[in-house]
Design a protein around this motif. Structure first.
Motif, PDB file in Angstrom:
ATOM      1  N   TYR A  53       0.744  -1.169   0.018  1.00 60.41           N
ATOM      2  CA  TYR A  53      -0.018   0.118  -0.093  1.00 60.41           C
ATOM      3  C   TYR A  53       0.911   1.299  -0.096  1.00 60.41           C
ATOM      4  O   TYR A  53       0.308   2.261  -0.051  1.00 60.41           O
ATOM      5  CB  TYR A  53      -1.114  -0.180   1.129  1.00 60.41           C
ATOM      6  N   LYS A 128       1.981   1.599   9.944  1.00 62.69           N
ATOM      7  CA  LYS A 128       1.410   0.413   9.381  1.00 62.69           C
ATOM      8  C   LYS A 128       0.220   0.615   8.618  1.00 62.69           C
ATOM      9  O   LYS A 128      -0.268  -0.238   7.813  1.00 62.69           O
ATOM     10  CB  LYS A 128       1.129  -0.840  10.444  1.00 62.69           C
ATOM     11  N   ILE A 129      -0.504   1.855   8.644  1.00 62.44           N
ATOM     12  CA  ILE A 129      -1.705   2.007   8.031  1.00 62.44           C
ATOM     13  C   ILE A 129      -1.346   2.533   6.662  1.00 62.44           C
ATOM     14  O   ILE A 129      -0.558   3.822   6.723  1.00 62.44           O
ATOM     15  CB  ILE A 129      -2.715   2.883   8.749  1.00 62.44           C
ATOM     16  N   LYS A 130      -1.729   2.174   5.505  1.00 61.08           N
ATOM     17  CA  LYS A 130      -1.232   2.664   4.262  1.00 61.08           C
ATOM     18  C   LYS A 130      -2.659   2.707   3.379  1.00 61.08           C
ATOM     19  O   LYS A 130      -3.576   2.064   3.807  1.00 61.08           O
ATOM     20  CB  LYS A 130      -0.372   1.662   3.546  1.00 61.08           C
ATOM     21  N   ALA A 133      -5.361  -0.047   2.890  1.00 61.98           N
ATOM     22  CA  ALA A 133      -5.694  -0.886   3.841  1.00 61.98           C
ATOM     23  C   ALA A 133      -6.976  -0.836   4.323  1.00 61.98           C
ATOM     24  O   ALA A 133      -8.008   0.148   4.109  1.00 61.98           O
ATOM     25  CB  ALA A 133      -4.799  -0.430   5.145  1.00 61.98           C
ATOM     26  N   LYS A 134      -7.467  -2.178   4.968  1.00 59.76           N
ATOM     27  CA  LYS A 134      -8.699  -1.912   5.770  1.00 59.76           C
ATOM     28  C   LYS A 134      -8.548  -1.968   7.029  1.00 59.76           C
ATOM     29  O   LYS A 134      -7.853  -3.073   7.529  1.00 59.76           O
ATOM     30  CB  LYS A 134      -9.707  -3.348   5.074  1.00 59.76           C
ATOM     31  N   LYS A 160     -12.318   1.478   4.478  1.00 59.57           N
ATOM     32  CA  LYS A 160     -11.170   1.521   3.619  1.00 59.57           C
ATOM     33  C   LYS A 160     -10.380   2.878   3.543  1.00 59.57           C
ATOM     34  O   LYS A 160     -10.995   4.019   3.595  1.00 59.57           O
ATOM     35  CB  LYS A 160     -11.819   1.589   1.996  1.00 59.57           C
ATOM     36  N   LEU A 210      -5.887  -2.850  12.302  1.00 60.61           N
ATOM     37  CA  LEU A 210      -5.453  -3.255  10.683  1.00 60.61           C
ATOM     38  C   LEU A 210      -6.182  -4.571  10.661  1.00 60.61           C
ATOM     39  O   LEU A 210      -5.836  -5.506  11.352  1.00 60.61           O
ATOM     40  CB  LEU A 210      -4.116  -3.124  10.713  1.00 60.61           C
ATOM     41  N   PRO A 213      -4.883  -8.512   5.014  1.00 64.18           N
ATOM     42  CA  PRO A 213      -5.642  -8.630   3.691  1.00 64.18           C
ATOM     43  C   PRO A 213      -6.270 -10.160   3.512  1.00 64.18           C
ATOM     44  O   PRO A 213      -5.462 -11.080   3.763  1.00 64.18           O
ATOM     45  CB  PRO A 213      -4.292  -8.617   2.707  1.00 64.18           C
TER      46      PRO A 213
END
Length: 232
Positions: A53, A128-130, A133-134, A160, A210, A213
């Protein structure tokens, strides 16, 4: 010319002929290699590891040359292809950049709207959030008395992320004991956007969880709200 001179001339001629033969052999080998390898083309490989991401930029890649016949059909040969795109998975240093490694940066879909909130860097899965990401968005609310106990709620599940801003120093927010936060933009339905706005205004804390995936992010009955008094 005596016999010794004649032998010398013959040996010299033979040496010259052998030299031409060897040279012709070398040219033949080179020509054969070129015919097998073919023309070279430009491609790009990673200078360093890139996390999923992550927004892509030309500085993350270096140009290399390689035979066209050895290049895969989906190899990227023009860095203009990465404009507005992100890594879809972990990209490793030295890997050849290919089109199936990248995707377009997430955008709004029909019925969605953007909403951005400030998330505490320490409690929001920092770093870590990009984009793409969900996440599950959690909010904690203080209770007033025994009839309204303190609660933790998943106010939005499977939200999202479409953009992550830069770390920002906060001022005048001593009530929440936060000194640094990151603006994170979500693509949400109207109702979910209202939930996030409410939590941003009235919750004690808003946190992100997070989601891996490909995992099932659906909530089971009773999972949305948590009270410590009901934990057994």
């Amino acid at each position: 010319m005596n016999s010794r001179q004649r032998r010398g001339v013959i040996l010299l001629i033979l040496s010259v002929l052998l030299g031409f033969t060897a040279f012709a052999g070398v040219l033949s080998v080179i020509s054969d290699v070129k015919s097998k390898v073919g023309p070279e083309v430009e491609a790009f490989q990673l200078k360093k590891d890139i996390a999923p991401y992550t927004q892509l930029s030309p500085s993350q890649f270096e140009k290399i040359s390689m035979p066209k016949r050895w290049l895969s059909e989906n190899a990227v040969t023009d860095l203009a292809e990465i404009d507005g795109k992100i890594a879809v998975t972990n990209l490793r240093k030295g890997s050849l950049l290919q089109s199936d490694m990248i995707v377009k940066r997430p955008a709004l879909e029909a019925g969605e709207q953007e909403i951005a909130i400030m998330i505490d860097a320490a409690t929001g899965v920092a770093g870590k959030i990009k984009p793409g990401a969900k996440v599950n968005i959690f909010a904690t609310f203080a209770g007033d008395n025994e009839k309204t106990p303190a609660q933790s709620k998943i106010i939005v599940s499977n939200a999202k992320v479409i953009d992550v801003g830069r770390l920002t120093a906060l001022e005048g927010r001593e009530d929440r004991a936060r000194s640094e936060a990151v603006p994170i933009t979500f693509a949400l339905s109207t109702l979910d956007a209202q939930r996030v706005a409410y939590a941003e205004s009235f919750a004690q804390n808003v946190r992100l969880a997070l989601i891996a995936p490909g995992s099932d992010a659906s909530l089971k009955p009773g999972e949305r709200t948590y009270e410590i008094s009901k934990d057994k």
